[in-house]
Design a protein around this motif. Structure first.
Motif, PDB file in Angstrom:
ATOM      1  N   ARG A  65     -39.725  -0.090  56.200  1.00 44.36           N
ATOM      2  CA  ARG A  65     -38.549  -0.084  55.208  1.00 44.36           C
ATOM      3  C   ARG A  65     -37.800  -1.348  55.645  1.00 44.36           C
ATOM      4  NH1 ARG A  65     -35.039   4.193  56.412  1.00 44.36           N
ATOM      5  NH2 ARG A  65     -33.597   2.752  55.673  1.00 44.36           N
ATOM      6  N   TYR A  68     -39.851  -4.565  54.726  1.00 49.20           N
ATOM      7  CA  TYR A  68     -39.856  -4.573  53.040  1.00 49.20           C
ATOM      8  C   TYR A  68     -38.381  -5.111  52.661  1.00 49.20           C
ATOM      9  CZ  TYR A  68     -39.630  -3.344  48.146  1.00 49.20           C
ATOM     10  OH  TYR A  68     -39.443  -3.551  46.737  1.00 49.20           O
ATOM     11  N   SER A  69     -37.304  -4.579  53.337  1.00 49.76           N
ATOM     12  CA  SER A  69     -35.768  -5.028  53.014  1.00 49.76           C
ATOM     13  C   SER A  69     -35.666  -6.649  53.403  1.00 49.76           C
ATOM     14  CB  SER A  69     -34.837  -4.200  53.519  1.00 49.76           C
ATOM     15  OG  SER A  69     -35.192  -3.091  53.099  1.00 49.76           O
ATOM     16  N   ASP A 150     -27.795  -7.957  53.532  1.00 48.04           N
ATOM     17  CA  ASP A 150     -28.017  -6.687  53.591  1.00 48.04           C
ATOM     18  C   ASP A 150     -27.985  -5.850  54.976  1.00 48.04           C
ATOM     19  OD1 ASP A 150     -28.413  -4.338  52.208  1.00 48.04           O
ATOM     20  OD2 ASP A 150     -30.549  -4.638  51.504  1.00 48.04           O
ATOM     21  N   ILE A 152     -29.737  -2.066  56.571  1.00 47.69           N
ATOM     22  CA  ILE A 152     -30.563  -0.977  56.546  1.00 47.69           C
ATOM     23  C   ILE A 152     -30.187   0.096  57.408  1.00 47.69           C
ATOM     24  CG2 ILE A 152     -33.002  -0.226  56.537  1.00 47.69           C
ATOM     25  CD1 ILE A 152     -32.367  -1.915  54.373  1.00 47.69           C
TER      26      ILE A 152
END
Length: 176
Positions: A65, A68-69, A150, A152
């Motif tokens: 994840r 991917y981010s 961003d 996560i």
């Protein structure tokens, strides 16, 4: 040898055989008991292996994840700069570059703080005001820069890795 002595010898042999058979039977029972105790070991070992494999799978999912981010953030920053470098009017359209980045990453609710700027720069000199003659005799170039941040949240805490994990990507391109 008399008949009585013969019968006595047969009885002694049977008694000895009976003791040996009883001892062998007892030994066989002990071996079966010991072998039966090992049957539970397979279940315990399987439990440890399953626990280990599930832990690996969760870690792989978490870091997948995260990867991917990072790819999504990098792609969004690239999409914003690609919008900006089309011509001089799109290079001055800061809101358009931000929206192109939002569209690429799928930020429908405008939750990400996407930053877009444009500036003139000379090779080896850095940013300059407007169009100027650079030290090497060429005119300054016009650049656009888009930064997409961003964060996560990881499923589990990992040693040395903070959660939520901050990721960001900056893309710079020269306007033609």
């Amino acid at each position: 040898m008399t008949l009585g002595a013969f019968i006595e010898a047969v009885k002694r042999a049977q008694t000895a055989r009976c003791h040996w058979t009883h001892a062998a039977s007892h030994l066989a029972d002990r071996v079966k008991a010991i072998r039966g105790d090992f049957a539970g070991n397979v279940t315990i070992e399987f439990g440890f292996i399953v626990l280990f494999m599930v832990t690996l799978a969760i870690g792989a999912f978490d870091f997948g994840r995260l990867g991917y981010s990072k790819i999504a953030v990098t792609s969004a920053a690239r999409a914003g700069t690609q919008y900006g470098v089309q011509n001089m009017s799109t290079a001055e359209d800061i809101a358009g570059m931000r929206q192109a980045a939002r569209n690429d990453i799928g930020d429908i609710n405008s939750e990400l703080l996407i930053d877009a700027i444009n500036y003139y720069a000379c090779p080896g000199q850095g940013q300059v005001d407007e169009t100027v003659l650079c030290d090497d005799g060429t005119f300054s170039y016009f650049y656009v820069e888009v930064t997409v941040p961003d964060e996560i949240d990881l499923l589990f805490p990992y040693p040395g890795i903070e959660s939520p994990r901050q990721i960001a990507s900056t893309n710079i391109m020269r306007v033609r």
